[in-house]
Design an enzyme around this catalytic site. Structure first.
Site, PDB file in Angstrom:
ATOM      1  CD  GLU A  96      -1.834   4.476   2.833  1.00  0.00           C
ATOM      2  OE1 GLU A  96      -2.555   4.998   2.550  1.00  0.00           O
ATOM      3  OE2 GLU A  96      -1.662   3.895   2.430  1.00  0.00           O
ATOM      4  CB  CYS A 136      -6.526   0.083   5.201  1.00  0.00           C
ATOM      5  SG  CYS A 136      -5.447  -0.927   5.054  1.00  0.00           S
ATOM      6  CG  HIS A 147      -2.001  -0.798   1.269  1.00  0.00           C
ATOM      7  ND1 HIS A 147      -3.217  -0.940   1.710  1.00  0.00           N
ATOM      8  CD2 HIS A 147      -1.770  -2.418   0.290  1.00  0.00           C
ATOM      9  CE1 HIS A 147      -3.827  -2.248   2.162  1.00  0.00           C
ATOM     10  NE2 HIS A 147      -3.492  -2.603   1.095  1.00  0.00           N
ATOM     11  CB  CYS A 189      -1.688   2.201   6.230  1.00  0.00           C
ATOM     12  SG  CYS A 189      -1.695   1.062   4.153  1.00  0.00           S
TER      13      CYS A 189
END
Length: 170
Positions: free
Chosen positions: A62, A90, A60, A93
């Site tokens: 992040e 999410c 992801h 993250c």
């Protein structure tokens, strides 16, 4: 979720950068997510979503920004840093930011905006709100047989860690 209009011009600029990274990433087979980590001394590190491009469900934006910052800085501790992200993080993250000791997180779009685009993180938020015995993916502790020559104590890795003088605490 707290919404704030009390951000500085630099906060706005980093959020714009995260959105621009996300948009550009879509055009190179990445997901529509971008992030920027800014350290306490002002160094910035970018990350974009590469889940489908690298077949890595943890890639992801992040997380990739955190990985880049930590690698470049030679540390796993980003205390004092700010994470700017194009979309609400999410749970994975957000947990990564907590582990990295990020001080604050600012995001642009929220989880509902992402859901409208087909990224429904609600299932992950709901997972943690669901009682353990009712969760969709069971996570259970398994008791091992009484320790003998072939079965170690379950705390052996921690005991070894605590006895190691050269360990690096985190």
């Amino acid at each position: 979720m707290i919404t704030s209009n009390n951000t500085s011009n630099s906060d706005q600029q980093y959020l714009v950068r995260a959105i621009e990274l996300a948009t550009a990433n879509v055009l190179v087979n990445g997901g529509p997510f971008g992030a920027v980590i800014v350290t306490a001394d002002g160094r910035a590190f970018d990350g974009v979503n590469r889940v489908t491009a690298s077949n890595d469900p943890t890639a992801h934006a992040e997380v990739t920004a955190i990985r880049t910052a930590c690698r470049e800085l030679g540390t796993f501790d980003l205390s004092g840093a700010t994470l700017y992200t194009s979309c609400e993080p999410c749970p994975m993250c957000l947990s990564s930011a907590l582990w990295a000791r990020v001080e604050r997180v600012y995001f642009a779009a929220d989880r509902h905006d992402a859901a409208r685009a087909g990224f429904d993180d609600a299932v992950f938020y709901d997972y943690f709100d669901t009682p353990v015995e009712q969760r969709s993916m069971p996570v259970r502790r398994v008791a091992l047989a009484a320790p003998d020559a072939t079965v170690p104590e379950v705390t052996e890795p921690f005991d070894t860690w605590n006895a190691l003088d050269s360990r690096i605490d985190y």
